[in-house]
Design a protein around this motif. Structure first.
Motif, PDB file in Angstrom:
ATOM      1  N   ALA A 293      -7.007   1.295   2.339  1.00  0.00           N
ATOM      2  CA  ALA A 293      -6.650   1.941   1.283  1.00  0.00           C
ATOM      3  C   ALA A 293      -7.998   2.258   0.005  1.00  0.00           C
ATOM      4  CB  ALA A 293      -5.662   1.081   0.560  1.00  0.00           C
TER       5      ALA A 293
ATOM      6  N   ASP B   4      -9.082   5.604   1.556  1.00  0.00           N
ATOM      7  CA  ASP B   4      -8.123   6.693   1.622  1.00  0.00           C
ATOM      8  C   ASP B   4      -8.074   6.850   0.580  1.00  0.00           C
ATOM      9  OD1 ASP B   4      -5.892   5.581   1.405  1.00  0.00           O
ATOM     10  OD2 ASP B   4      -5.504   5.669   3.034  1.00  0.00           O
TER      11      ASP B   4
ATOM     12  N   ASP C 275      -7.598   2.882  -6.283  1.00  0.00           N
ATOM     13  CA  ASP C 275      -9.006   3.225  -6.805  1.00  0.00           C
ATOM     14  C   ASP C 275     -10.080   2.904  -7.611  1.00  0.00           C
ATOM     15  OD1 ASP C 275      -6.886   5.581  -7.652  1.00  0.00           O
ATOM     16  OD2 ASP C 275      -6.076   4.174  -7.763  1.00  0.00           O
TER      17      ASP C 275
ATOM     18  N   THR D 183      -2.427   3.862 -10.764  1.00  0.00           N
ATOM     19  CA  THR D 183      -3.421   3.474 -10.645  1.00  0.00           C
ATOM     20  C   THR D 183      -3.756   2.216  -9.519  1.00  0.00           C
ATOM     21  OG1 THR D 183      -4.956   3.106 -12.027  1.00  0.00           O
ATOM     22  CG2 THR D 183      -4.854   4.835 -11.174  1.00  0.00           C
TER      23      THR D 183
ATOM     24  N   PHE E 265       1.383   3.557  -3.267  1.00  0.00           N
ATOM     25  CA  PHE E 265       0.174   4.272  -4.178  1.00  0.00           C
ATOM     26  C   PHE E 265      -0.375   5.554  -3.175  1.00  0.00           C
ATOM     27  CE2 PHE E 265       0.062  -0.366  -4.885  1.00  0.00           C
ATOM     28  CZ  PHE E 265       0.160  -0.096  -6.470  1.00  0.00           C
ATOM     29  N   SER E 266      -1.070   6.131  -4.512  1.00  0.00           N
ATOM     30  CA  SER E 266      -0.582   7.670  -4.175  1.00  0.00           C
ATOM     31  C   SER E 266      -2.056   7.636  -3.290  1.00  0.00           C
ATOM     32  CB  SER E 266      -0.084   8.697  -4.778  1.00  0.00           C
ATOM     33  OG  SER E 266      -0.866   9.943  -4.982  1.00  0.00           O
ATOM     34  N   ARG E 267      -2.794   9.199  -2.464  1.00  0.00           N
ATOM     35  CA  ARG E 267      -3.658   9.230  -2.046  1.00  0.00           C
ATOM     36  C   ARG E 267      -4.210  10.460  -2.746  1.00  0.00           C
ATOM     37  NH1 ARG E 267      -1.199   8.252   2.911  1.00  0.00           N
ATOM     38  NH2 ARG E 267      -2.160   7.020   3.768  1.00  0.00           N
TER      39      ARG E 267
ATOM     40  N   LYS F   7      -2.733  10.926 -11.201  1.00  0.00           N
ATOM     41  CA  LYS F   7      -2.112   9.744 -11.383  1.00  0.00           C
ATOM     42  C   LYS F   7      -1.568   9.208 -12.367  1.00  0.00           C
ATOM     43  CE  LYS F   7      -4.872   7.780  -7.507  1.00  0.00           C
ATOM     44  NZ  LYS F   7      -5.132   7.124  -6.120  1.00  0.00           N
TER      45      LYS F   7
ATOM     46  N   ARG G 277      -6.227   5.065  -2.076  1.00  0.00           N
ATOM     47  CA  ARG G 277      -4.614   4.548  -2.647  1.00  0.00           C
ATOM     48  C   ARG G 277      -5.050   3.358  -3.256  1.00  0.00           C
ATOM     49  NH1 ARG G 277      -1.569   3.082   2.996  1.00  0.00           N
ATOM     50  NH2 ARG G 277      -3.849   3.340   3.308  1.00  0.00           N
TER      51      ARG G 277
ATOM     52  N   MET H  69       0.597  -1.257  -0.184  1.00  0.00           N
ATOM     53  CA  MET H  69      -0.096  -0.058  -0.469  1.00  0.00           C
ATOM     54  C   MET H  69       1.007   1.050  -0.348  1.00  0.00           C
ATOM     55  SD  MET H  69      -2.834  -0.824  -0.352  1.00  0.00           S
ATOM     56  CE  MET H  69      -2.247  -2.764  -1.669  1.00  0.00           C
TER      57      MET H  69
END
Ligand code: DOR
Length: 446
Positions: A297, A300, A304, A257, A246-248, A254, A302, A243
């Motif tokens: 995740a 939030d 998708d 994904t 990956f970006s929030r 992004k 992370r 986790m």
């Protein structure tokens, strides 16, 4: 087709839940409003407060056609899909022959035409040798390029590092990856065999297909995508460890994904004891802590997308011992019910559920005019009764393989009605109407 007015719905769409009526004319949604007068000649479907949402767009299924049709086919599995409120699917290339050429792709679209009950698109599979096919691919010919960066069902491992560089540098459409590091898995298998002999217990599966193997491979995919500026979507993540990759950020910002599948949100390793090889899948179902990290995740951002990785095998195959039983389980008929139960338990919100199963998939793949309940969009909808329990039984399964890991389980919600391109295709537990699936169109490459 007469216009269809859906009244008294609890509409879950674009981050809110509200009372609404929806008018469908032909294949598309004409109007969404608090209240709509019944037009002349219209049929009326009183939703009576049930939830209405865009149908699930499942970006990862294995419907097994061509060549593996004893397990499933485009007609049978798409019937199960619409019974589960899945109105579009993206199908994987590990069939026989493998979908590794543009010609094989074209044949798959021909096979789906007039037989798929849900809307469809197909992935081109990467191999160590088909970079020219990949480069020649035109956006719209495939929903993406599938790269098995870990070996799984179908012998499609891409492990030539030079080829991986070329794929990430030159892919004309989004790259989607299965990430498990095969050399690590082979070492773990050898260790398990040394300990247990041929009779390795199912509970070893998450240790063999370990979190370390997942992290090594998904880190490599992310690194390749970053270096080449490629559009990457990492499929079926299973571990807390990954986790951190990956970006929030909002998905519009992004390039990389992430996806999780319903079985990894529902089961944990404690279920190997009662379900055994029925829940053998790759990547493996892991610990309860991993599952909690995946749920967090999803919440939030992370993660998708939520998909199924619907992967039917025959009941006979699945009854075999650990090494001989194939990995994969059928899921497409109950994915939304799994998620509604997670929502009922307060684990995710219904707004997030709809975002991850519809809106995000449409945005990330650039699916044209689907994935939202919007005027002018295709009428791909599902009506869910959150207060009508549903027990999974062999008699109500539409899968060709005729088994489910959920048999005997009672979900607290039921799929009431599914609408594909304006046609009611599933109602009150029965398939209805004709075959309404259409080829998905895409408005972006990568
Ligand atoms: O469990 C799995 N089953 N994972 C995969 O990657 C492939 C799939 C299948 O095709 O059976």
């Amino acid at each position: 087709m007469r216009p269809l007015l859906i009244t008294n719905a609890r509409l879950i769409n674009e981050g809110e839940i509200r009372d609404a009526d929806v008018l469908i004319r032909g294949e598309r949604i004409e109007k969404v409003a608090d209240s709509i007068e019944v037009p002349d000649n219209a049929d009326v479907l009183d939703a009576a407060g049930r939830y209405l949402m865009p149908g699930m767009i499942d970006d990862q299924v294995h419907f097994r056609e061509p060549g593996l049709t004893e397990k499933g086919d485009l007609a049978s599995e798409s019937a199960a899909a619409v019974a589960g409120g899945v109105t579009s699917f993206m199908d994987m290339p590990n069939v026989s022959p493998q979908t590794t050429t543009r010609e094989a792709l074209a044949r798959k679209y021909e096979a789906a035409h007039g037989r798929a009950r849900a809307n469809y698109a197909f992935y081109l599979g990467a191999t160590n040798r088909n970079i020219n096919e990949i480069k020649a691919l035109r956006p719209g010919e495939a929903c993406g390029i599938k790269v098995f960066m870990g070996a799984s069902t179908g012998d499609m491992l891409v492990d030539d590092s030079g080829v991986l560089e070329l794929i990430f540098a030159g892919a004309p459409v989004i790259v989607v990856t299965h990430c498990e590091h095969s050399p690590t898995i082979r070492d773990n298998e050898a260790r398990a065999k040394a300990t247990f002999g041929a009779d390795v217990p199912m509970s070893e599966h998450p240790k063999i297909r370990s979190a370390t193997a997942c992290l090594a491979s998904s880190s490599l995919a992310v690194d390749l995508a970053r270096r080449h500026g490629a559009r990457l979507h990492v499929l079926h993540l299973t571990t807390a460890l990954e986790m951190g990759l990956f970006s929030r950020a909002s998905r519009r910002e992004k390039n990389i994904t992430a996806e999780v599948c319903v079985h990894h949100l529902w089961f944990d390793e404690s279920r190997y004891e009662d379900l055994g090889t029925l829940i053998k899948c790759n990547p493996a179902i892991k610990t309860a802590k991993d599952r909690e990290a995946l749920v967090a995740a999803v919440n939030d951002g992370r993660i998708d997308i939520i998909a199924t990785d619907h992967a039917p095998h025959t009941a006979t195959e699945k009854r075999r011992s650990y090494f001989k039983a194939p990995a994969g389980l059928p899921l497409v008929q109950h994915a939304l019910q799994v998620l509604f139960d997670l929502a009922k338990d307060g684990r995710i919100t219904l707004e997030t559920l709809v975002d991850r199963t519809s809106h995000a998939v449409a945005d990330i793949f650039g699916v044209v005019d689907r994935g939202y309940v919007r005027e002018g969009y295709f009428a791909d909808l599902v009506l869910i009764d959150a207060d009508k329990p549903y027990t999974v039984e062999a008699s109500n399964l539409l899968y060709k393989c005729h088994w489910s890991p959920f048999e005997g389980h009672a979900f607290s919600s039921s799929i009431d009605t599914t609408i594909v391109n304006g046609a009611v295709v599933f109602r009150d537990g029965q398939l209805s109407g004709g075959v309404a699936g259409q080829r998905l169109e895409f408005n972006r490459g990568r």
